[in-house]
Motif scaffolding. Sequence first.
Motif, mmCIF file in Angstrom:
data_model
loop_
_atom_site.group_PDB
_atom_site.id
_atom_site.type_symbol
_atom_site.label_atom_id
_atom_site.label_comp_id
_atom_site.label_asym_id
_atom_site.label_seq_id
_atom_site.Cartn_x
_atom_site.Cartn_y
_atom_site.Cartn_z
ATOM 1 N N ALA A 79 -45.977 31.959 -30.674
ATOM 2 C CA ALA A 79 -45.864 31.234 -29.359
ATOM 3 C C ALA A 79 -45.460 31.752 -28.503
ATOM 4 N N ASP A 80 -45.131 33.776 -29.069
ATOM 5 C CA ASP A 80 -44.760 34.418 -27.267
ATOM 6 C C ASP A 80 -46.160 34.029 -26.717
ATOM 7 N N HIS A 81 -47.639 34.851 -27.101
ATOM 8 C CA HIS A 81 -48.845 34.252 -26.481
ATOM 9 C C HIS A 81 -48.862 32.507 -25.808
ATOM 10 N N THR A 82 -48.403 32.041 -26.351
ATOM 11 C CA THR A 82 -48.530 30.282 -25.404
ATOM 12 C C THR A 82 -47.583 30.812 -24.208
ATOM 13 N N PHE A 83 -46.433 30.965 -24.449
ATOM 14 C CA PHE A 83 -45.370 31.351 -23.981
ATOM 15 C C PHE A 83 -45.625 32.273 -22.266
ATOM 16 N N ARG A 84 -46.168 33.333 -22.187
ATOM 17 C CA ARG A 84 -46.455 33.472 -21.469
ATOM 18 C C ARG A 84 -47.827 33.589 -20.733
ATOM 19 N N VAL A 85 -48.518 32.399 -21.165
ATOM 20 C CA VAL A 85 -49.406 32.216 -20.622
ATOM 21 C C VAL A 85 -49.326 31.328 -19.707
ATOM 22 N N GLY A 86 -48.426 30.006 -20.455
ATOM 23 C CA GLY A 86 -47.880 29.290 -19.873
ATOM 24 C C GLY A 86 -47.028 29.162 -18.343
ATOM 25 N N LEU A 87 -46.354 30.362 -18.425
ATOM 26 C CA LEU A 87 -45.555 30.715 -18.266
ATOM 27 C C LEU A 87 -46.176 31.570 -16.268
ATOM 28 N N ASP A 88 -47.414 32.283 -16.758
ATOM 29 C CA ASP A 88 -48.525 32.821 -16.353
ATOM 30 C C ASP A 88 -49.554 31.483 -15.362
ATOM 31 N N PHE A 89 -49.356 30.470 -15.946
ATOM 32 C CA PHE A 89 -49.619 28.989 -15.355
ATOM 33 C C PHE A 89 -49.015 28.639 -14.077
ATOM 34 N N LEU A 90 -47.528 28.747 -14.372
ATOM 35 C CA LEU A 90 -46.559 28.268 -13.586
ATOM 36 C C LEU A 90 -46.852 29.367 -12.219
ATOM 37 N N LEU A 91 -46.583 30.951 -12.444
ATOM 38 C CA LEU A 91 -45.806 31.746 -11.613
ATOM 39 C C LEU A 91 -47.401 31.519 -10.555
ATOM 40 N N ALA B 264 -49.371 30.334 -4.580
ATOM 41 C CA ALA B 264 -50.678 29.203 -4.422
ATOM 42 C C ALA B 264 -49.812 28.395 -3.656
ATOM 43 N N ARG B 265 -48.642 28.098 -3.649
ATOM 44 C CA ARG B 265 -47.601 27.236 -2.708
ATOM 45 C C ARG B 265 -47.225 27.843 -2.489
ATOM 46 N N LEU B 266 -46.929 29.385 -2.331
ATOM 47 C CA LEU B 266 -46.177 29.771 -0.988
ATOM 48 C C LEU B 266 -46.811 30.479 -0.121
ATOM 49 N N ILE C 74 -39.392 34.676 0.094
ATOM 50 C CA ILE C 74 -39.283 33.144 0.030
ATOM 51 C C ILE C 74 -38.624 32.722 0.601
ATOM 52 N N ASP C 75 -38.468 31.682 1.603
ATOM 53 C CA ASP C 75 -37.933 30.986 2.563
ATOM 54 C C ASP C 75 -36.856 30.341 1.969
ATOM 55 N N VAL C 76 -35.361 30.047 2.399
ATOM 56 C CA VAL C 76 -34.670 29.462 1.736
ATOM 57 C C VAL C 76 -34.611 28.366 1.209
ATOM 58 N N SER D 12 -37.360 26.767 -0.412
ATOM 59 C CA SER D 12 -37.811 27.286 -1.347
ATOM 60 C C SER D 12 -37.458 27.805 -2.782
ATOM 61 N N VAL D 13 -36.634 28.840 -2.312
ATOM 62 C CA VAL D 13 -35.923 29.602 -3.514
ATOM 63 C C VAL D 13 -35.390 28.513 -4.440
ATOM 64 N N MET D 14 -34.031 27.251 -4.105
ATOM 65 C CA MET D 14 -33.377 27.084 -5.232
ATOM 66 C C MET D 14 -35.169 26.104 -6.489
ATOM 67 N N PRO D 15 -36.148 24.887 -5.402
ATOM 68 C CA PRO D 15 -36.803 24.837 -6.422
ATOM 69 C C PRO D 15 -37.608 25.620 -7.495
ATOM 70 N N VAL D 16 -38.248 26.798 -6.618
ATOM 71 C CA VAL D 16 -38.724 27.864 -7.767
ATOM 72 C C VAL D 16 -38.500 28.110 -8.865
#
Length: 228
Positions: free
Chosen positions: A208-220, A225-227, A136-138, A140-144
């Motif tokens: 809550a565990d499943h919801t957290f993981r799914v939301g994190l997957d969406f974010l990642l 896709a942006r990278l 990841i370029d320098v 983009s690191v901190m925004p990510v």
Amino acid sequence: MLVWERPEPPDRPVPAPLNRERIVRAAIRLADADGLEAVSLRKVATALNVGPMRLYGYLAGKEELLDLMVDAVHAEIRPAGDSWREMLRSLAETTRQAAHEHEWLADLLGGRPQLGPNALAKGEVVVAALSGAGGIDVDSVMPVVSAVNAYVIGAVRREIAERRAERATGMDEKRWQVALGPYLDRTFASGRFPALATVVRDAAHHDADHTFRVGLDFLLDGIEARLV
């Protein structure tokens, strides 16, 4: 000079040995048991069997104590991974785990500078993984990293708030559903909220565990896709 840079005063074994680590550990025990409202220099001093004024040789005040407490917990957050995605997932999950083990951390995350040695060491591991083998370029690191931290802070604050509400009211999610179900049925029957009615009635409701993981997957997935 910040607390991280100031040397500690020489230890005096009488009436009780003292250093910043002992002070911080005592404060964390109080906060773990009864929340941040249980933490004051007076109460910490009482727990350590010393006079409150003695603590001022090690700390300028409560704000420094809170900074030290947060940094001590950062030592428990040890993200690892062979790819940028694994590293960010580990960062999110270990931060969430620390917040669930120390509920008071949710009240302080994001609101204080992370400049202590443990926070900086954790940040070094994450940034090195993302900017090195992660590719990841320098710029983009901190925004990510900030995006992942923002997601985690929001998620854990909601989860901790729900846990506190359950303790205060004695009502878990199922009891809330029973209590509020008739109101929602009447409201949705009006036809004014068809989209919400469909989601509430038909969508899967996960823990809550499943919801957290799914939301994190969406974010990642969005980061990936942006990278690309």
